[in-house]
Structures are given as structure tokens and as C-alpha cells.
Design a protein around this motif. Structure first.
Motif, PDB file in Angstrom:
ATOM      1  N   ALA A 230       0.849  -1.190   0.000  1.00 39.43           N
ATOM      2  CA  ALA A 230       0.000   0.000   0.000  1.00 39.43           C
ATOM      3  C   ALA A 230       0.884   1.240   0.000  1.00 39.43           C
ATOM      4  CB  ALA A 230      -0.913  -0.008   1.213  1.00 39.43           C
ATOM      5  N   LYS A 231       0.607   2.151  -0.947  1.00 41.81           N
ATOM      6  CA  LYS A 231       1.412   3.361  -1.062  1.00 41.81           C
ATOM      7  C   LYS A 231       0.544   4.550  -1.441  1.00 41.81           C
ATOM      8  CE  LYS A 231       5.756   1.296  -2.785  1.00 41.81           C
ATOM      9  NZ  LYS A 231       6.731   1.347  -3.903  1.00 41.81           N
ATOM     10  N   ASN A 232       0.978   5.729  -1.002  1.00 44.38           N
ATOM     11  CA  ASN A 232       0.480   7.003  -1.506  1.00 44.38           C
ATOM     12  C   ASN A 232      -1.040   7.100  -1.497  1.00 44.38           C
ATOM     13  OD1 ASN A 232       1.023   9.571  -2.474  1.00 44.38           O
ATOM     14  ND2 ASN A 232       0.767   8.955  -4.599  1.00 44.38           N
ATOM     15  N   GLY A 233      -1.635   6.849  -0.339  1.00 55.88           N
ATOM     16  CA  GLY A 233      -3.079   7.010  -0.248  1.00 55.88           C
ATOM     17  C   GLY A 233      -3.668   6.205   0.895  1.00 55.88           C
ATOM     18  N   THR A 240     -11.123  -0.111   9.468  1.00 51.27           N
ATOM     19  CA  THR A 240     -10.322   1.064   9.833  1.00 51.27           C
ATOM     20  C   THR A 240      -9.493   1.547   8.655  1.00 51.27           C
ATOM     21  OG1 THR A 240     -10.175   0.208  12.100  1.00 51.27           O
ATOM     22  CG2 THR A 240      -8.617   1.945  11.468  1.00 51.27           C
ATOM     23  N   TRP A 241      -9.442   2.869   8.498  1.00 48.97           N
ATOM     24  CA  TRP A 241      -8.663   3.479   7.420  1.00 48.97           C
ATOM     25  C   TRP A 241      -7.294   3.927   7.932  1.00 48.97           C
ATOM     26  CZ3 TRP A 241      -9.881   3.349   2.410  1.00 48.97           C
ATOM     27  CH2 TRP A 241     -11.213   3.103   2.064  1.00 48.97           C
ATOM     28  N   TYR A 242      -6.294   3.764   7.057  1.00 46.92           N
ATOM     29  CA  TYR A 242      -4.926   4.195   7.327  1.00 46.92           C
ATOM     30  C   TYR A 242      -4.428   4.959   6.103  1.00 46.92           C
ATOM     31  CZ  TYR A 242      -5.261   0.593  10.922  1.00 46.92           C
ATOM     32  OH  TYR A 242      -5.661  -0.168  11.994  1.00 46.92           O
ATOM     33  N   TYR A 243      -3.391   5.774   6.317  1.00 43.54           N
ATOM     34  CA  TYR A 243      -2.841   6.526   5.187  1.00 43.54           C
ATOM     35  C   TYR A 243      -1.346   6.235   5.068  1.00 43.54           C
ATOM     36  CZ  TYR A 243      -2.240  10.129   1.692  1.00 43.54           C
ATOM     37  OH  TYR A 243      -1.984  10.771   0.512  1.00 43.54           O
ATOM     38  N   MET A 244      -0.942   5.900   3.822  1.00 41.94           N
ATOM     39  CA  MET A 244       0.462   5.578   3.539  1.00 41.94           C
ATOM     40  C   MET A 244       1.059   6.630   2.612  1.00 41.94           C
ATOM     41  SD  MET A 244       0.409   2.842   5.246  1.00 41.94           S
ATOM     42  CE  MET A 244      -0.639   1.513   5.782  1.00 41.94           C
ATOM     43  N   ASP A 245       2.308   7.014   2.868  1.00 44.87           N
ATOM     44  CA  ASP A 245       2.943   7.993   1.993  1.00 44.87           C
ATOM     45  C   ASP A 245       3.477   7.306   0.736  1.00 44.87           C
ATOM     46  OD1 ASP A 245       5.324   6.726   2.620  1.00 44.87           O
ATOM     47  OD2 ASP A 245       6.124   8.367   3.823  1.00 44.87           O
ATOM     48  N   ALA A 246       4.232   8.050  -0.069  1.00 45.46           N
ATOM     49  CA  ALA A 246       4.699   7.530  -1.356  1.00 45.46           C
ATOM     50  C   ALA A 246       5.613   6.322  -1.205  1.00 45.46           C
ATOM     51  CB  ALA A 246       5.424   8.640  -2.123  1.00 45.46           C
ATOM     52  N   GLU A 247       6.244   6.176  -0.039  1.00 44.60           N
ATOM     53  CA  GLU A 247       7.124   5.028   0.210  1.00 44.60           C
ATOM     54  C   GLU A 247       6.396   3.902   0.917  1.00 44.60           C
ATOM     55  OE1 GLU A 247      10.107   4.895  -1.073  1.00 44.60           O
ATOM     56  OE2 GLU A 247       9.747   6.896  -1.907  1.00 44.60           O
ATOM     57  N   GLY A 248       5.121   4.130   1.222  1.00 47.71           N
ATOM     58  CA  GLY A 248       4.348   3.100   1.904  1.00 47.71           C
ATOM     59  C   GLY A 248       4.412   3.177   3.409  1.00 47.71           C
ATOM     60  N   VAL A 249       5.022   4.242   3.977  1.00 49.33           N
ATOM     61  CA  VAL A 249       5.135   4.369   5.430  1.00 49.33           C
ATOM     62  C   VAL A 249       3.792   4.814   6.008  1.00 49.33           C
ATOM     63  CG1 VAL A 249       6.285   5.572   7.320  1.00 49.33           C
ATOM     64  CG2 VAL A 249       7.587   4.907   5.289  1.00 49.33           C
ATOM     65  N   MET A 250       3.300   4.112   7.013  1.00 48.70           N
ATOM     66  CA  MET A 250       2.055   4.478   7.687  1.00 48.70           C
ATOM     67  C   MET A 250       2.220   5.815   8.402  1.00 48.70           C
ATOM     68  SD  MET A 250       0.183   2.527  10.847  1.00 48.70           S
ATOM     69  CE  MET A 250       1.292   3.332  12.044  1.00 48.70           C
ATOM     70  N   GLN A 251       1.227   6.706   8.236  1.00 51.48           N
ATOM     71  CA  GLN A 251       1.282   8.036   8.817  1.00 51.48           C
ATOM     72  C   GLN A 251       0.523   8.110  10.139  1.00 51.48           C
ATOM     73  OE1 GLN A 251       3.177  10.627   6.924  1.00 51.48           O
ATOM     74  NE2 GLN A 251       3.767   8.542   6.420  1.00 51.48           N
ATOM     75  N   THR A 252       0.929   9.038  11.010  1.00 50.71           N
ATOM     76  CA  THR A 252       0.245   9.299  12.274  1.00 50.71           C
ATOM     77  C   THR A 252       0.129  10.812  12.461  1.00 50.71           C
ATOM     78  OG1 THR A 252       2.324   9.262  13.534  1.00 50.71           O
ATOM     79  CG2 THR A 252       1.123   7.165  13.336  1.00 50.71           C
ATOM     80  N   GLY A 253      -0.740  11.198  13.416  1.00 49.46           N
ATOM     81  CA  GLY A 253      -0.911  12.619  13.712  1.00 49.46           C
ATOM     82  C   GLY A 253      -1.795  13.319  12.696  1.00 49.46           C
ATOM     83  N   TRP A 254      -1.685  14.651  12.631  1.00 51.33           N
ATOM     84  CA  TRP A 254      -2.506  15.438  11.712  1.00 51.33           C
ATOM     85  C   TRP A 254      -2.026  15.238  10.274  1.00 51.33           C
ATOM     86  CZ3 TRP A 254      -7.041  17.093  12.917  1.00 51.33           C
ATOM     87  CH2 TRP A 254      -7.331  17.500  14.212  1.00 51.33           C
ATOM     88  N   LEU A 255      -2.991  15.136   9.370  1.00 60.51           N
ATOM     89  CA  LEU A 255      -2.696  14.923   7.951  1.00 60.51           C
ATOM     90  C   LEU A 255      -3.544  15.887   7.132  1.00 60.51           C
ATOM     91  CD1 LEU A 255      -1.434  13.128   5.647  1.00 60.51           C
ATOM     92  CD2 LEU A 255      -3.501  11.734   5.826  1.00 60.51           C
TER      93      LEU A 255
END
Length: 461
Positions: A230-233, A240-255
Motif C-alpha cells: 500500500a502506497k500514496n493514499g 479502519t482506514w490508514y494513510y500511507m505515503d509515497a514510500e508506503g510508510v504508515m502516517q500518524t498525527g494530523w494529515l
């Protein structure tokens, strides 16, 4: 001279005798003609070709039993080195294996015994290891058995040979999941691999990660159903929804996505339809996860959020007073407005307001459901003032809010009291400092019910 020649011819004929031909069946079922001297019974027959002796097959050449490898036009045979008996089955000749069929002939190519084996087409030698045969790659173990539908471990890794024994390449689906085999070598892949423009990950056993979280270097990554990283979205895991950056790293905090703010908890889960207390301030996110601003009605209450999402409290916004909880209660505001209406008509006095309600409102059964954003007390007070009729609970509600507007600590009670027949009946009244205020009872029976001591009341609220 003529006598000597005649004697030579006679002796020669005696030695040769008369030739008799016997047909002997060979090991492969063919007929072999053998000559024997039958003229002189005392002379041993000279055997030739295949002979059956003592239940076994033997081959004679020039009257002698042949041994070892025998090369004939119809095939190659092996005769025991000691006895000359024709051999069948597996043969180990100086560490090299051959297979001799029931006819004794040496086998070549594929043979199926308890498993498949392959014998070199030129030499008949049983092959082992990986072999290219008829354009396909196979693996034959140390015993010569073909590997079929199974893994083989070699020095540089694992390989898979599928049904039919042919070597597999690319994607491989087995009962325990997906694997990927190098398209050129067939070697099983491990770790992160880019395949067809997507990134996949395989464990040490080659099994593809699927619908699974992986932590690496302190970061979390998710591999979707199908195995792609999972990448970039947004990605959905369960509910539950999660958000991954362009490298696939799971994000936390405000987005911030295109001007809309979302909050991701420390475990990456998107906050949804909930209040958030962060840094001493309150925020609210909707069921879609977006942070709200401006006026918002939440659970029947109105709140105001500044542009940064922080909830306003203990202030006045657009003329509406917000308490310490940040709420502007529409129901409470309406009930307070009704109370102020009574005060405006009756005067700034508790008894005057009490009398106004008794004298200007009438009793009528009330069955309306309480709408969202109101308590039953708020709704009854508003309806009583607007319509000038209601039941005992409506009388109590309007007087209770009026008393509060005048500064009294009034409790609006719903409970039971005794009727004229002595039975307990559902009823509503107000208490201030332990005294009873019952405008409905005074309206219906004419009793003085302003500030009386409690009598015949039974509380359930």
C-alpha cells in the motif's frame, strides 16, 4: 599326391559332420538359429547366440558364454561377469546406474517405475540433478527419481518443480499461499521485490505477505490483499482506514490532504466521528474523518470551531453564548427563552410567575415525542409557553425553567403522587430547597401548592 588330397577331404568331412539347425528363442522373443554337430554324438555341440539354461538366458559366441556388456543389433545387454547370466532391472556398473528391461535390453529416455527416471539417450546412464530434456528443465534426485510438485533446495536457494516435473518460473500459487520464482533461473525470491511495477514482500520461506502489517526500521507498512504494498493514499484494513505515503510508510498525527485535515492515532487508525483532546484543546472529526470548522451540531448540541479546528468555549459567537463545555444548547436556549417570556409577562417575581402559569395555562394530555436536541423538560417548557396547554409535567417544566431564570436552584421532578382516590398516579412538580411547587395541582384542585412541605409524593426521578 591324389591320395593325400582325398584323405584330407575325408578327415575334413568327418570333423564337420552334417550341420543341423535348431531355433532357440532369445530373451526378447526373437528366434536365433544355432548350429550343432549331430553326426558324432560324442562330440560337444558348439553353441551360438541366446540359450536358455537353468532358467536363465545366456549368450554364446564361438561356443563361449559371453559376459559383461553385449552389443547386438537389436540392443545392448549386460551379462553377469561371473556366470554370464543376462541381467534385468537396475544395474550399477562402477558407480554408474543403468536400467535393463525385462527383455534385457538397456533402457533409454523416460521410464516409469515407482517414479519417473531419465536415462541418457546415447549411453543409457541414469541422470541426476537438474537436466534440460526436450526443451524443459527437470530435477532428478540422487536416486534418479524425478522431483514432481515439490521444492528442491540447491546451494543457491530453493526451486519448485510442478506437476509433470517441469521447473516453475514467475508466480506460483500453492495451498499455503503465493510465491515468486525468478523468471530466468526459477530461484524462489525472498524479501522486498518489485514485480510488474508493484512492490511485494516475501518471508524467509518465500511466502508472500498478504493483508498484513510489517514493521521495518521503526516504520509500519501494509501489504494489501493480492500482496501489493500500500502506497500514496488510503488503505482499508478491516473497518479502519490508514494513510500511507509515497514510500508506503504508515502516517500518524494530523494529515492535510488538499486542505482537509484528518487525524491519525498513534497506531495509524484514522479518527472518525469522535471528539479529540489534543494539546489541551478539543477538536471534532466526522464519520469521514475530516476535521470540522465553524458551527456544527453534534449529538443535538451546537458547537463552534475556529479555522484551526479548536472548539470555542466560555465565549459568545455570533450572539450565542457558549459554556465551558463549548456547547450552545438549542433546547436549553429555547426553554430559557420561554422562561424569559413568562418573566416579561408576569414580572420579576417568583410568585407572580407561578400565578401567571396557573392562571394562563390549561391542562391537556401531552403525547408529543421529544425531538432531537431537546430534553423532555426543555421541550415541555417550550410547548407549554407557546401553546398555553400541557400536562402536569409541562406545568412543572415551564415553572422550573422560569425559577432558574430568576436565580433559584429549581429541580424539575417526574414521579408519583396520591390521587383523590388514594391511588398513586404519575405526576410532575418542582422542588426548591426541599419545598414543593406544584402549579398543575393548584390549577386542577385549587390547593395552595406554592412552597409547601412535601406531602404524598413518591419520586422516581
Amino acid at each position: 599326391m591324389k591320395k593325400k588330397m582325398a584323405l584330407f577331404l575325408i578327415l575334413s568331412m568327418c570333423m564337420l559332420g552334417t550341420a543341423t539347425v535348431h531355433a532357440t528363442e532369445s530373451a526378447d522373443g526373437s528366434q536365433t538359429e544355432n548350429q550343432s554337430d549331430s553326426q558324432d554324438a560324442g562330440t560337444e555341440n558348439q553353441k551360438s547366440g541366446w540359450q536358455v539354461e537353468d532358467g536363465g538366458w545366456y549368450y554364446y559366441a564361438d561356443g563361449q558364454r559371453a559376459t559383461g556388456w553385449l552389443y547386438l543389433p537389436d540392443g545392448t545387454y549386460y551379462l553377469d561377469e561371473s556366470t554370464g547370466a543376462m541381467q534385468t532391472g537396475w544395474l550399477n556398473d562402477d558407480g554408474t546406474w543403468y536400467y535393463l528391461q525385462e527383455s534385457g535390453r538397456r533402457a533409454y529416455g523416460w521410464i516409469n517405475l515407482d517414479a519417473w527416471y531419465y536415462l541418457d539417450w546415447n549411453t543409457g546412464v541414469m541422470l541426476t540433478g537438474e537436466q534440460e530434456i526436450d526443451g524443459q528443465t527437470y530435477y532428478l534426485d540422487a536416486s534418479g527419481r524425478m522431483c514432481e510438485d515439490n521444492w528442491v533446495q540447491r546451494e543457491d536457494g530453493w526451486y519448485y518443480y510442478g506437476p509433470g516435473g517441469m521447473k516453475s518460473y514467475g508466480w506460483l500459487l500453492r495451498w499455503d499461499g503465493w510465491y515468486y520464482l525468478d523468471t530466468e533461473t526459477g530461484r524462489m525470491m525472498n524479501g522486498a521485490q518489485e514485480i510488474g511495477g508493484q512492490e511485494y514482500r516475501f518471508n524467509a520461506s518465500g511466502h508472500m505477505y498478504e493483508n498484513q502489517w510489517i514493521q521495518e526500521d521503526g516504520n509500519w507498512y501494509f501489504y494489501n490483499v493480492g500482496g501489493a504494498k500500500a502506497k500514496n493514499g488510503w488503505t482499508l484494513d478491516g473497518q479502519t482506514w490508514y494513510y500511507m505515503d509515497a514510500e508506503g510508510v504508515m502516517q500518524t498525527g494530523w494529515l492535510n490532504l488538499n486542505g482537509t485535515w484528518y487525524y491519525l492515532h498513534s497506531n495509524g487508525a484514522m479518527a472518525s466521528a469522535t471528539w479529540l483532546q489534543l494539546g489541551g484543546e478539543w477538536y471534532y472529526v466526522t464519520g469521514s474523518g475530516n476535521m470540522v470548522t465553524g458551527w456544527n451540531q453534534i449529538n443535538g448540541m451546537w458547537y463552534y470551531m475556529y479555522e484551526n479546528g479548536v472548539m470555542a468555549h466560555d465565549t459568545v459567537i455570533d450572539g450565542y453564548e457558549l459554556d465551558s463545555s463549548g456547547a450552545w444548547n438549542a433546547g436549553l436556549a429555547a426553554a430559557n427563552a420561554a422562561a424569559q417570556g413568562v418573566i416579561a409577562l408576569a414580572g420579576n417575581d417568583l410568585y407572580s410567575c407561578y400565578r401567571w402559569i396557573v392562571d394562563n395555562c390549561t391542562y391537556q394530555s401531552f403525547y408529543e415525542e421529544t425531538p432531537a436536541g431537546y430534553t423532555w423538560q426543555e421541550w415541555r417548557a417550550v410547548q407549554m409557553f407557546n401553546n398555553r396547554y400541557g400536562d402536569c409535567h409541562s406545568f412543572a417544566a415551564l415553572f422550573g425553567y422560569t425559577a432558574r431564570a430568576l436565580g433559584y436552584d429549581a429541580r424539575i421532578i417526574s414521579g408519583y403522587t396520591t390521587s383523590v382516590s388514594g391511588k398513586w398516579v404519575d405526576h410532575g412538580w418542582v422542588e426548591i430547597n426541599g419545598a414543593i411547587y406544584d402549579p398543575d395541582l393548584e390549577y386542577e384542585l385549587g390547593y395552595n401548592c406554592f412552597g409547601q412541605s412535601p406531602f404524598s409524593y413518591k419520586y422516581y426521578l
